[in-house]
Design a protein around this motif. Structure first.
Motif, PDB file in Angstrom:
ATOM      1  N   LEU A  59       0.988  -1.092  -0.104  1.00 25.24           N
ATOM      2  CA  LEU A  59       0.127  -0.215  -0.491  1.00 25.24           C
ATOM      3  C   LEU A  59       1.236   0.776   0.092  1.00 25.24           C
ATOM      4  CD1 LEU A  59      -2.649  -1.400   2.870  1.00 25.24           C
ATOM      5  CD2 LEU A  59      -3.101  -1.212   0.255  1.00 25.24           C
ATOM      6  N   CYS A  60       1.958   1.241  -0.934  1.00 25.66           N
ATOM      7  CA  CYS A  60       2.696   2.109  -0.871  1.00 25.66           C
ATOM      8  C   CYS A  60       2.113   3.447  -1.460  1.00 25.66           C
ATOM      9  CB  CYS A  60       4.125   2.530  -1.639  1.00 25.66           C
ATOM     10  SG  CYS A  60       5.627   1.642  -0.930  1.00 25.66           S
ATOM     11  N   GLN A  61       2.558   4.479  -1.481  1.00 30.39           N
ATOM     12  CA  GLN A  61       1.810   5.939  -1.671  1.00 30.39           C
ATOM     13  C   GLN A  61       2.535   6.933  -2.040  1.00 30.39           C
ATOM     14  OE1 GLN A  61      -1.399   6.733   0.847  1.00 30.39           O
ATOM     15  NE2 GLN A  61      -2.999   6.006  -0.296  1.00 30.39           N
ATOM     16  N   VAL A  62       3.445   7.467  -2.841  1.00 29.22           N
ATOM     17  CA  VAL A  62       4.087   8.174  -3.641  1.00 29.22           C
ATOM     18  C   VAL A  62       3.317   9.878  -3.355  1.00 29.22           C
ATOM     19  CG1 VAL A  62       5.956   9.417  -4.629  1.00 29.22           C
ATOM     20  CG2 VAL A  62       5.900   6.907  -4.510  1.00 29.22           C
ATOM     21  N   PHE A  63       4.110  10.272  -2.516  1.00 33.07           N
ATOM     22  CA  PHE A  63       3.067  11.327  -2.437  1.00 33.07           C
ATOM     23  C   PHE A  63       3.667  12.517  -2.824  1.00 33.07           C
ATOM     24  CE2 PHE A  63       1.060   9.792   1.314  1.00 33.07           C
ATOM     25  CZ  PHE A  63      -0.491  10.045   1.396  1.00 33.07           C
TER      26      PHE A  63
ATOM     27  N   PRO B  99      11.362  18.104  -2.335  1.00 35.12           N
ATOM     28  CA  PRO B  99      11.519  17.382  -0.940  1.00 35.12           C
ATOM     29  C   PRO B  99      10.049  16.507  -0.911  1.00 35.12           C
ATOM     30  CG  PRO B  99       9.909  19.423  -0.232  1.00 35.12           C
ATOM     31  CD  PRO B  99      10.930  19.558  -1.215  1.00 35.12           C
ATOM     32  N   ALA B 100      10.659  15.240  -1.064  1.00 32.99           N
ATOM     33  CA  ALA B 100      10.096  13.788  -1.638  1.00 32.99           C
ATOM     34  C   ALA B 100       9.462  13.055  -0.223  1.00 32.99           C
ATOM     35  CB  ALA B 100      10.790  12.815  -2.296  1.00 32.99           C
ATOM     36  N   SER B 101       7.921  12.396  -0.392  1.00 30.94           N
ATOM     37  CA  SER B 101       7.887  11.943   0.707  1.00 30.94           C
ATOM     38  C   SER B 101       6.630  10.498   0.239  1.00 30.94           C
ATOM     39  CB  SER B 101       6.822  12.672   1.582  1.00 30.94           C
ATOM     40  OG  SER B 101       5.672  13.009   0.474  1.00 30.94           O
ATOM     41  N   LEU B 102       7.110   9.622   0.563  1.00 25.98           N
ATOM     42  CA  LEU B 102       6.054   8.086   0.532  1.00 25.98           C
ATOM     43  C   LEU B 102       5.685   7.347   1.981  1.00 25.98           C
ATOM     44  CD1 LEU B 102       6.973   5.159  -1.661  1.00 25.98           C
ATOM     45  CD2 LEU B 102       7.720   5.055   1.096  1.00 25.98           C
ATOM     46  N   THR B 103       4.805   6.903   1.581  1.00 23.34           N
ATOM     47  CA  THR B 103       4.364   5.994   3.349  1.00 23.34           C
ATOM     48  C   THR B 103       3.661   4.863   2.798  1.00 23.34           C
ATOM     49  OG1 THR B 103       3.500   8.433   3.737  1.00 23.34           O
ATOM     50  CG2 THR B 103       1.849   6.038   4.695  1.00 23.34           C
TER      51      THR B 103
ATOM     52  N   ASP C  82       6.260   6.351   7.507  1.00 26.56           N
ATOM     53  CA  ASP C  82       5.993   7.895   6.296  1.00 26.56           C
ATOM     54  C   ASP C  82       7.596   8.177   6.546  1.00 26.56           C
ATOM     55  OD1 ASP C  82       3.193   8.266   6.425  1.00 26.56           O
ATOM     56  OD2 ASP C  82       3.815   8.667   8.939  1.00 26.56           O
ATOM     57  N   ILE C  83       7.921   8.422   4.828  1.00 22.57           N
ATOM     58  CA  ILE C  83       9.126   8.534   5.033  1.00 22.57           C
ATOM     59  C   ILE C  83       9.537  10.047   4.031  1.00 22.57           C
ATOM     60  CG2 ILE C  83      11.484   8.029   3.632  1.00 22.57           C
ATOM     61  CD1 ILE C  83      10.186   5.377   3.161  1.00 22.57           C
ATOM     62  N   LEU C  84      10.481  10.624   4.165  1.00 21.48           N
ATOM     63  CA  LEU C  84      10.306  12.179   4.628  1.00 21.48           C
ATOM     64  C   LEU C  84      11.992  12.501   3.948  1.00 21.48           C
ATOM     65  CD1 LEU C  84       9.847  14.889   3.385  1.00 21.48           C
ATOM     66  CD2 LEU C  84      10.062  15.942   5.790  1.00 21.48           C
ATOM     67  N   VAL C  85      12.880  12.920   2.880  1.00 22.60           N
ATOM     68  CA  VAL C  85      13.403  12.987   2.567  1.00 22.60           C
ATOM     69  C   VAL C  85      13.432  14.590   1.598  1.00 22.60           C
ATOM     70  CG1 VAL C  85      15.603  12.350   0.350  1.00 22.60           C
ATOM     71  CG2 VAL C  85      13.717  10.697   1.228  1.00 22.60           C
ATOM     72  N   THR C  86      14.550  15.096   2.356  1.00 23.70           N
ATOM     73  CA  THR C  86      14.591  16.981   2.112  1.00 23.70           C
ATOM     74  C   THR C  86      16.113  17.179   1.017  1.00 23.70           C
ATOM     75  OG1 THR C  86      16.344  17.063   4.520  1.00 23.70           O
ATOM     76  CG2 THR C  86      13.509  17.269   3.791  1.00 23.70           C
ATOM     77  N   SER C  87      16.815  15.819   0.934  1.00 25.91           N
ATOM     78  CA  SER C  87      18.008  16.199   0.479  1.00 25.91           C
ATOM     79  C   SER C  87      18.279  14.602   0.084  1.00 25.91           C
ATOM     80  CB  SER C  87      19.141  17.587   0.778  1.00 25.91           C
ATOM     81  OG  SER C  87      19.655  16.519   1.648  1.00 25.91           O
ATOM     82  N   LEU C  88      19.534  15.051  -1.198  1.00 29.58           N
ATOM     83  CA  LEU C  88      20.168  13.906  -1.419  1.00 29.58           C
ATOM     84  C   LEU C  88      21.104  13.280  -0.636  1.00 29.58           C
ATOM     85  CD1 LEU C  88      21.035  14.745  -5.600  1.00 29.58           C
ATOM     86  CD2 LEU C  88      19.062  12.777  -4.365  1.00 29.58           C
ATOM     87  N   HIS C  89      21.088  11.952  -0.517  1.00 34.14           N
ATOM     88  CA  HIS C  89      22.167  11.870   0.983  1.00 34.14           C
ATOM     89  C   HIS C  89      23.414  12.349   0.912  1.00 34.14           C
ATOM     90  CE1 HIS C  89      23.712   8.783   4.025  1.00 34.14           C
ATOM     91  NE2 HIS C  89      24.993   8.536   2.708  1.00 34.14           N
ATOM     92  N   LYS C  90      24.229  12.529   1.535  1.00 36.60           N
ATOM     93  CA  LYS C  90      25.295  13.362   0.782  1.00 36.60           C
ATOM     94  C   LYS C  90      25.998  12.369   2.101  1.00 36.60           C
ATOM     95  CE  LYS C  90      23.626  17.434   3.130  1.00 36.60           C
ATOM     96  NZ  LYS C  90      22.396  17.949   4.014  1.00 36.60           N
ATOM     97  N   SER C  91      27.545  12.480   1.262  1.00 32.16           N
ATOM     98  CA  SER C  91      28.445  11.258   1.680  1.00 32.16           C
ATOM     99  C   SER C  91      29.725  11.957   2.368  1.00 32.16           C
ATOM    100  CB  SER C  91      29.008  10.669   0.641  1.00 32.16           C
ATOM    101  OG  SER C  91      28.234   9.618   0.073  1.00 32.16           O
TER     102      SER C  91
END
Length: 136
Positions: free
Chosen positions: A60-64, A69-73, A127-136
Motif C-alpha cells: 500500500l505504498c503511496q508516493v505523495f 522534498p519527497a515523501s512516501l508512506t 512515513d519517509i521524508l527525504v529533504t535532500s540527496l544523501h551527503k557522503s
C-alpha cells in the motif's frame, strides 16, 4: 416519487464506484500551484525510495511527492518495534531515534531523511521524508 428517488440513488452509487475505482488505479497530478509533483498509490512497493531501503513485505505504498522534498508512506505487517529494528540494526544510515506520542522518529546521520513509524491496525505505517540527496 419514491421509485424515482431510488433509481437516482442507485445511479449515484454506481457513478461513485466507477470514480473511486478509476482514481485508485491512476497516477494523479497535483495542482501546479503546489510543490508536490505527483501522488501515486500502489499495492506493491519499490525496493528503495531514494537511499532508503523498503521492507520486502511493505505494501500500500503511496508516493505523495516524487521530487525533493519527497515523501512516501507504506504499510508493514510488523509491530513498530520490529520496523524500528529493521532500520537501526545492521545499517548506519539512521542513528538518531526518539519516541514522540507513540511514534518512533528516526533521522539519518546527515539529516537528509526522516522516518516516522507508528502503529496501524495489525502492523505499522512508515512515513519517509527525504529533504535532500544523501551527503557522503
Amino acid at each position: 416519487m419514491l421509485p424515482l428517488f431510488k433509481a437516482l440513488q442507485t445511479k449515484h452509487l454506481a457513478l461513485l464506484t466507477v470514480v473511486a475505482t478509476f482514481t485508485s488505479t491512476q497516477l494523479i497530478a497535483a495542482p501546479k500551484s503546489q510543490s508536490i509533483s505527483t501522488y501515486k498509490k500502489s499495492d506493491a512497493c519499490p525496493a528503495k525510495f531514494y537511499d532508503v531501503s523498503l521492507p520486502e513485505n511493505g505494501k500500500l505504498c503511496q508516493v505523495f511527492a516524487a521530487d525533493l522534498p519527497a515523501s512516501l508512506t507504506l504499510f508493514v505487517p510488523q509491530a513498530p518495534t520490529e520496523v524500528l529494528s529493521y532500520y537501526t540494526q545492521g545499517t548506519k544510515q539512521f542513528t538518531s531515534s526518539e519516541q514522540i506520542k507513540k511514534r518512533y522518529v528516526l533521522r539519518s546521520i546527515d539529516s537528509s531523511t526522516t522516518l516516522i513509524i507508528s502503529k496501524d491496525g495489525q502492523g505499522s505505517q512508515v512515513d519517509i521524508l527525504v529533504t535532500s540527496l544523501h551527503k557522503s
